[in-house]
Every structure is written in structure tokens, then in C-alpha cells.
Design a protein around this motif. Structure first.
Motif, mmCIF file in Angstrom:
data_model
loop_
_atom_site.group_PDB
_atom_site.id
_atom_site.type_symbol
_atom_site.label_atom_id
_atom_site.label_comp_id
_atom_site.label_asym_id
_atom_site.label_seq_id
_atom_site.Cartn_x
_atom_site.Cartn_y
_atom_site.Cartn_z
ATOM 1 N N CYS A 388 0.855 -1.188 0.000
ATOM 2 C CA CYS A 388 0.000 0.000 0.000
ATOM 3 C C CYS A 388 0.889 1.235 0.000
ATOM 4 O O CYS A 388 1.854 1.321 0.782
ATOM 5 N N LEU A 389 0.566 2.183 -0.865
ATOM 6 C CA LEU A 389 1.317 3.428 -0.962
ATOM 7 C C LEU A 389 0.388 4.600 -0.692
ATOM 8 O O LEU A 389 -0.656 4.731 -1.325
ATOM 9 N N ALA A 390 0.789 5.448 0.251
ATOM 10 C CA ALA A 390 0.032 6.663 0.560
ATOM 11 C C ALA A 390 0.933 7.858 0.273
ATOM 12 O O ALA A 390 1.527 8.444 1.174
ATOM 13 N N GLY A 391 1.052 8.190 -1.024
ATOM 14 C CA GLY A 391 1.893 9.309 -1.424
ATOM 15 C C GLY A 391 3.368 9.091 -1.222
ATOM 16 O O GLY A 391 4.161 10.052 -1.238
ATOM 17 N N HIS A 392 3.789 7.869 -1.049
ATOM 18 C CA HIS A 392 5.186 7.548 -0.726
ATOM 19 C C HIS A 392 5.883 6.926 -1.940
ATOM 20 O O HIS A 392 5.238 6.270 -2.761
ATOM 21 N N PRO A 393 7.211 7.131 -2.063
ATOM 22 C CA PRO A 393 7.941 6.497 -3.168
ATOM 23 C C PRO A 393 7.826 4.977 -3.122
ATOM 24 O O PRO A 393 7.813 4.365 -2.053
ATOM 25 N N SER A 394 7.755 4.379 -4.298
ATOM 26 C CA SER A 394 7.586 2.934 -4.400
ATOM 27 C C SER A 394 8.863 2.203 -3.981
ATOM 28 O O SER A 394 9.982 2.678 -4.231
ATOM 29 N N PRO A 395 8.732 1.036 -3.329
ATOM 30 C CA PRO A 395 9.924 0.276 -2.924
ATOM 31 C C PRO A 395 10.716 -0.225 -4.128
ATOM 32 O O PRO A 395 10.204 -0.354 -5.242
ATOM 33 N N LEU A 396 11.963 -0.525 -3.860
ATOM 34 C CA LEU A 396 12.855 -1.117 -4.861
ATOM 35 C C LEU A 396 12.860 -2.623 -4.631
ATOM 36 O O LEU A 396 13.039 -3.087 -3.493
ATOM 37 N N PHE A 397 12.685 -3.406 -5.708
ATOM 38 C CA PHE A 397 12.618 -4.854 -5.602
ATOM 39 C C PHE A 397 13.660 -5.487 -6.508
ATOM 40 O O PHE A 397 13.861 -5.054 -7.647
ATOM 41 N N ALA A 398 14.333 -6.523 -5.988
ATOM 42 C CA ALA A 398 15.319 -7.267 -6.777
ATOM 43 C C ALA A 398 15.031 -8.756 -6.638
ATOM 44 O O ALA A 398 14.960 -9.276 -5.512
ATOM 45 N N ASP A 399 14.863 -9.420 -7.766
ATOM 46 C CA ASP A 399 14.664 -10.870 -7.786
ATOM 47 C C ASP A 399 16.039 -11.515 -7.816
ATOM 48 O O ASP A 399 16.649 -11.709 -8.886
ATOM 49 N N TRP A 437 14.853 -12.939 -2.817
ATOM 50 C CA TRP A 437 14.586 -11.566 -3.239
ATOM 51 C C TRP A 437 15.114 -10.568 -2.198
ATOM 52 O O TRP A 437 15.452 -10.925 -1.057
ATOM 53 N N SER A 438 15.139 -9.294 -2.586
ATOM 54 C CA SER A 438 15.492 -8.176 -1.708
ATOM 55 C C SER A 438 14.481 -7.060 -1.962
ATOM 56 O O SER A 438 14.127 -6.781 -3.109
ATOM 57 N N LEU A 439 14.021 -6.448 -0.902
ATOM 58 C CA LEU A 439 13.044 -5.364 -0.994
ATOM 59 C C LEU A 439 13.545 -4.194 -0.142
ATOM 60 O O LEU A 439 13.731 -4.340 1.067
ATOM 61 N N MET A 440 13.758 -3.064 -0.795
ATOM 62 C CA MET A 440 14.281 -1.891 -0.102
ATOM 63 C C MET A 440 13.225 -0.792 -0.061
ATOM 64 O O MET A 440 12.739 -0.343 -1.094
ATOM 65 N N MET A 441 12.865 -0.346 1.137
ATOM 66 C CA MET A 441 11.928 0.752 1.357
ATOM 67 C C MET A 441 12.731 1.948 1.860
ATOM 68 O O MET A 441 13.671 1.794 2.647
ATOM 69 N N TYR A 442 12.342 3.147 1.450
ATOM 70 C CA TYR A 442 13.156 4.331 1.739
ATOM 71 C C TYR A 442 12.244 5.552 1.789
ATOM 72 O O TYR A 442 11.102 5.539 1.318
ATOM 73 N N THR A 443 12.762 6.633 2.352
ATOM 74 C CA THR A 443 12.052 7.919 2.350
ATOM 75 C C THR A 443 12.674 8.825 1.292
ATOM 76 O O THR A 443 13.769 8.550 0.769
ATOM 77 N N ASP A 444 11.986 9.921 1.001
ATOM 78 C CA ASP A 444 12.437 10.763 -0.111
ATOM 79 C C ASP A 444 13.742 11.492 0.169
ATOM 80 O O ASP A 444 14.349 12.040 -0.747
ATOM 81 N N GLY A 445 14.196 11.498 1.427
ATOM 82 C CA GLY A 445 15.493 12.116 1.706
ATOM 83 C C GLY A 445 16.634 11.446 0.966
ATOM 84 O O GLY A 445 17.658 12.078 0.673
ATOM 85 N N VAL A 533 16.578 10.845 6.468
ATOM 86 C CA VAL A 533 16.714 9.672 5.609
ATOM 87 C C VAL A 533 16.464 8.418 6.441
ATOM 88 O O VAL A 533 17.067 8.236 7.506
ATOM 89 N N ALA A 534 15.576 7.575 5.951
ATOM 90 C CA ALA A 534 15.354 6.258 6.551
ATOM 91 C C ALA A 534 15.331 5.235 5.424
ATOM 92 O O ALA A 534 14.709 5.460 4.383
ATOM 93 N N VAL A 535 16.034 4.129 5.614
ATOM 94 C CA VAL A 535 16.097 3.058 4.614
ATOM 95 C C VAL A 535 15.919 1.736 5.339
ATOM 96 O O VAL A 535 16.546 1.488 6.375
#
Length: 542
Positions: A388-399, A437-445, A533-535
Motif C-alpha cells: 500500500c502506498l500513501a503518497g510515498h515512493p515505491s519500494p525497490l525490488f530485486a529478484d 529476493w530483496s526489498l528496499m523501502m526508503y524515504t524521499d530524503g 533519511v530512513a532506509v
């Protein structure tokens, strides 16, 4: 009684000019308040000059009522005669129409030396240091020279409440083993002056035969003492400068101590508010990095959390409250804690986000405050997730199993940020993850840092632009491709994606991947990032 002003001691002033300049600024002459009522007229305050050749101003009060009226911000030091007759004290301990209140309002800001611009000065003349009255010929004695009182600071007034009978310089009981001082009731006048003037330097004046009471006066809170029969202009001027600088140093030290303790308390509080992931029983890898944009802060407006519920589902969240101050940081903590509680209560998707929006609307200080959010619910088998995204950048996904380059998850089903639309709804997109897989979530900072054109990468090759020559249309963020900041474009999601892909190709994963990514973003930015910044990185397999 009036105070006479003979010429004694004027010639001795020039030798101490540097110390005088430390005790007063060029815009103000030194002012001394004398509190005495000597019917014999034996007390004579010599004429003194300040560092700029101006006469030192002397005010005389015959009792504490007059002293309270004459004690203004431009008074630097108080000279108190400990032999002030009882009838001249103005009143008893209880307030009366003839006296003054036990506590007077402070005209100067905390830590300020009255009469010196309201700004605390340098602690140049520390107790016992150069320029202290202990260097004189014995007429003026510093605390360090008192037998049995070594190391006791004279800043009882700086403690803000040294007027209590039997208190030492910092409000503690008197020196252990010293016992009650003789004529301790006679020092009540000093205690009341210290309550009346907590930020003024105080000199105690007594007879040369009463050294014990003089020492007790320093223990109670006076900065120093003088003997009446040895008083002259040179010694008095040095004693005043010493007392003023010692009081200044004590107040500055107290402010530093309070600031240090407050900073330590805030640091402990902020560490306690940082998230602790609850992933017991899960085989997922977890790594996170957090850096607030505020200087010397541990907590910013970005927030994240990860928990595993009893059904085996791993829930991850990352968000960003607009703004960078402590209020935004506090709101971020509230949202994180609310998210964790709602998640353990079984809420997810649109229901959870709608409830979080209600929390935000009730806790924010302004209707203009909003927060972006990204939630990921990873199935118990680790092969799929709901996003779910609420105005937030989409996560980065790597297979990782397929060896494909990392990519951004689709944002076409993203909803508005929390706090923008009262009746907003948020869709939940199902994503297949696979076995590894790897899934990276981050803030716009992380993606709003600037990059230079023509920067040299770590491999030594010069890049025409930080994104490897992509078109301007592939960039995101303000200033991209609009010509407003040539050579200072935003990194954007694509630039961040290229950095992560390059690091993963070199074998970086987990905490190493996050560290190298953030280091590269800072390097391209030319220094520290200005935004929080949060990752957060989750992975499976490999």
C-alpha cells in the motif's frame, strides 16, 4: 550613610586593565551597590576607575528595602556589610510592608550577568585563577586560600536557591564536620541578599578579627570577602573584578551542566523511541539505516517499523512526516506506535491507513501537516506481499534468484498522503516475490539529494551525468531538467536505482548495501543530506 570617595588606589588601576576589560564591556561602566549602615562613618569606599578611565559608579543602600529598589540590571557587584544592624535589615524573615519579598522577579535572562548586556561572558577568571583576589597581599582572600573550604565554589546564588539556612554553595548542607558557624544568625542578611540577587556577584565585608564568619559567608554563597580595616582602592577593584568573573564562570558552568544533562536526557529519550523490529521466528533478513536531518538530533520526521504477527506474516512500514523539527519527530513516533498497535490488532490495507489518518488528524498541530506512508505485508511463506502506498515512493525490488537488475514496484495504484483528503481510500497491490529476493523501502530524503554533472565515479571514469547519460525525462524531483540548477540536479529514483544496481552487482547486500548506497548518495550530494533519511531492507534466500 553617605559614602566618601578619596583618591586612594587610582594609580593602581592601569596594571589590571586586561582583567577589567574581561569584567565589563566598552558600552557600560562598572556599578557597585554598597549595603551598609555604619553610624560611626568608618566605611569609606575609595574612588575607582574602570578600564576606560570612567569612574566606577557607587550606590549606597542603608537597608534591604533600599537595596531592592537600587538593585537594577546595571549593577555588577554587591558589597554587603555583615555588621548591618538588625534594625537596618528592613524586616524579619516574614515579608512585611517595610521589607521586600523573599523572592524577587528576575529581570535578566537565565545565565546573564546583570549590567553586562545580559549575555553570559567567558569563564576566564575561574576560581583561584589569575586575577583572583587570592593574589593580593592577604587583605582579600579567595576561596581557594580558606582553610577547610578548598574547592568549594562560591556560586550559591547560581544554584537558584542558596538562601536556605545551613545551605552550602550549591544548596547542599554545609561542609561536613564544620559544625554550625558562630553567629550563624548574623549571616541571615547574606542569605536574603543572595535570594534577592541570585545572578549578582556578592562581596562580604567584615572585621579582620572575624575570619571564621568571613569563611562561613563564602560557604553560604558570597564570591569572596574583604576585611574592613584593610580596604583600599586597589584591593577593592581587584576583589570586584574577581567576584564578577567568578560569578560569571559559575553561571556559565551551571548553564553548560544543565545543557549537557538536558542533551543526555533527550538522547536517552530519542533512543528509546527508535523502533526495535520484532521478527522472532522469521527467516527474513533485516537491515535499516536512519539519519535525521536536524543537527545533533537522533530522531527526525521519518519513521519505520517491522513486526511479525502470530500468523507468520511480516509487516513492514516506512513513512515521512512533512517538516524536520521536534514536533514532526514526535508525530512520527506516534504514527509508528499506532501502526504497530493496529497491526497486532489485525488491521491492514485501507482500514489501517484510514485509522492512521484519524490519528494524524487529531495529533497534528496544523491542518497543513501530512505524512506519506508505505506498508508491505509479506506472506508467511515469503513468496508474495501486499503493498500500500500513501503518497510515498515505491519500494525497490530485486529478484535475486533470477539475477535480474533491481526495479521499482509500480506506483499506479498509489493513494494520497495521510492528512490530505478526509475520505481518501488506498488500494492494496499484490506482488509476487519468488524464492530469493530483496526489498528496499526508503524515504524521499535518499532521492532528493543533488548531483553534479561531470562527477568522477569510484571506478575512475567520468560520467556525463550521475544517471549515466539518461534523458532528463527519466528524472524525478524538483529542478530536474528545468534549467534552474544547472549541474545540480536531483538524484531521483532512477539515480538511486542505478547506485543500488551497481552495488548489488559488486556483491553488496544487507547492511553493507545500505552503507555503500548512503555513502554514494552523500558523495554525489557533496556532503551531508539536508533531509531526514530512513532506509529499510528486507530479504529472503541467498
Amino acid at each position: 550613610m553617605p559614602v566618601s570617595a578619596p583618591q586612594a588606589g587610582v594609580a593602581a588601576q592601569s596594571a589590571d586593565a586586561p582583567a577589567r576589560q574581561a569584567a565589563q564591556g566598552p558600552g557600560s561602566s562598572l556599578t557597585l551597590l554598597v549595603i551598609e549602615d555604619d553610624p560611626a562613618g568608618a566605611l569609606s569606599v575609595p574612588r575607582m576607575l574602570d578600564a576606560y578611565g570612567r569612574p566606577v559608579r557607587v550606590r549606597t543602600a542603608r537597608n534591604l528595602t533600599e537595596a531592592a529598589r537600587l538593585l537594577t540590571d546595571d549593577v555588577h557587584c554587591i558589597l554587603l556589610d555583615l555588621a548591618l544592624p538588625c534594625e537596618a535589615r528592613g524586616d524579619t524573615d516574614e515579608a512585611s510592608p517595610e521589607g521586600f519579598p523573599a523572592e524577587l522577579p528576575d529581570a535578566a535572562p537565565p545565565g546573564a550577568i546583570p549590567g553586562i548586556g545580559g549575555v553570559p561572558g567567558s569563564a576566564a577568571a575561574a576560581p583561584g585563577g589569575t586575577g583572583g583576589t587570592g593574589a593580593t597581599s592577604g587583605a582579600v582572600r579567595g576561596v581557594s586560600g580558606l582553610s577547610g573550604v578548598s574547592g568549594v565554589s562560591g556560586a550559591a546564588a547560581a544554584a537558584g536557591g542558596s538562601g536556605a539556612p545551613g545551605a552550602s554553595a550549591y544548596g547542599a548542607p554545609a561542609v561536613p564536620g564544620a559544625g554550625p558557624a558562630p553567629d550563624s544568625d548574623e549571616l541571615q542578611i547574606l542569605r536574603r541578599v543572595l535570594r534577592m540577587a541570585p545572578r549578582h556577584a556578592v562581596l562580604a565585608l567584615t572585621d579582620g578579627s572575624d575570619a571564621e564568619r568571613a569563611a562561613e559567608a563564602v560557604r553560604v554563597g558570597a564570591q569572596d570577602y574583604l576585611f574592613r580595616d584593610e580596604l583600599d582602592g586597589r584591593l577593592l577593584m581587584r576583589a570586584i573584578r574577581y567576584a564578577v568573573e567568578r560569578k560569571r564562570a559559575d553561571l556559565a558552568q551551571r548553564q553548560l551542566t544543565e545543557t549537557r544533562l538536558r542533551a543526555q536526557e533527550n538522547a536517552r529519550l530519542e533512543r528509546g523511541l527508535l523502533p526495535r523490529p520484532l521478527l522472532e521466528g522469521s527467516d527474513l533478513r533485516f537491515a535499516a539505516r536512519y539519519r535525521p536531518g536536524r543537527s545533533r538530533a537522533l530522531l527526525g520526521g521519518d519513521f519505520y517499523d517491522t513486526v511479525r504477527t502470530p500468523d507468520g506474516v511480516v509487516h513492514a512500514m516506512i513513512g515521512d512526516v512533512c517538516g524536520h523539527g521536534p514536533d514532526e519527530a514526535a508525530l512520527g513516533v506516534e504514527l509508528r506506535i499506532a501502526w504497530r498497535a493496529l497491526t497486532f490488532a489485525g488491521l491492514c490495507g485501507d482500514v489501517l491507513l484510514s485509522t492512521l489518518q484519524k490519528v494524524l488528524e487529531n495529533e497534528r498541530d496544523s491542518e497543513e501537516i501530512f505524512a506519506t506512508l508505505c506498508t508491505v505485508d509479506i506472506a508467511a511463506d515469503g513468496r508474495s506481499a501486499g503493498v500500500c502506498l500513501a503518497g510515498h515512493p515505491s519500494p525497490l525490488f530485486a529478484d535475486d534468484g533470477a539475477g535480474a537488475a533491481p526495479r521499482l514496484l509500480p506506483e499506479d495504484e498509489s493513494g494520497p498522503a495521510l492528512g490530505l483528503l478526509p475520505d481518501a481510500r488506498w488500494s492494496r497491490r499484490q506482488v509476487a516475490l519468488g524464492r530469493s529476493w530483496s526489498l528496499m523501502m526508503y524515504t524521499d530524503g535518499l532521492i532528493e539529494g543533488r548531483v553534479h554533472e561531470g562527477r568522477v565515479d569510484e571506478g575512475g571514469t567520468e560520467e556525463s551525468r550521475a544517471d549515466g547519460g539518461r534523458t532528463e525525462g527519466s528524472r524525478t524531483g524538483a529542478g530536474a531538467g528545468d534549467g534552474r540548477t544547472p549541474g545540480r540536479e536531483r538524484l531521483g529514483q532512477q539515480g538511486m536505482l542505478d547506485i543500488v544496481a551497481r552495488r548489488m552487482a559488486e556483491g553488496a547486500q544487507g547492511e553493507r548495501l545500505l552503507d555503500e548506497t548512503m555513502d554514494e548518495v552523500r558523495r554525489l550530494n557533496g556532503g551531508e543530506l539536508t533531509d531526514d533519511v530512513a532506509v529499510l531492507l528486507l530479504g529472503r534466500g541467498r
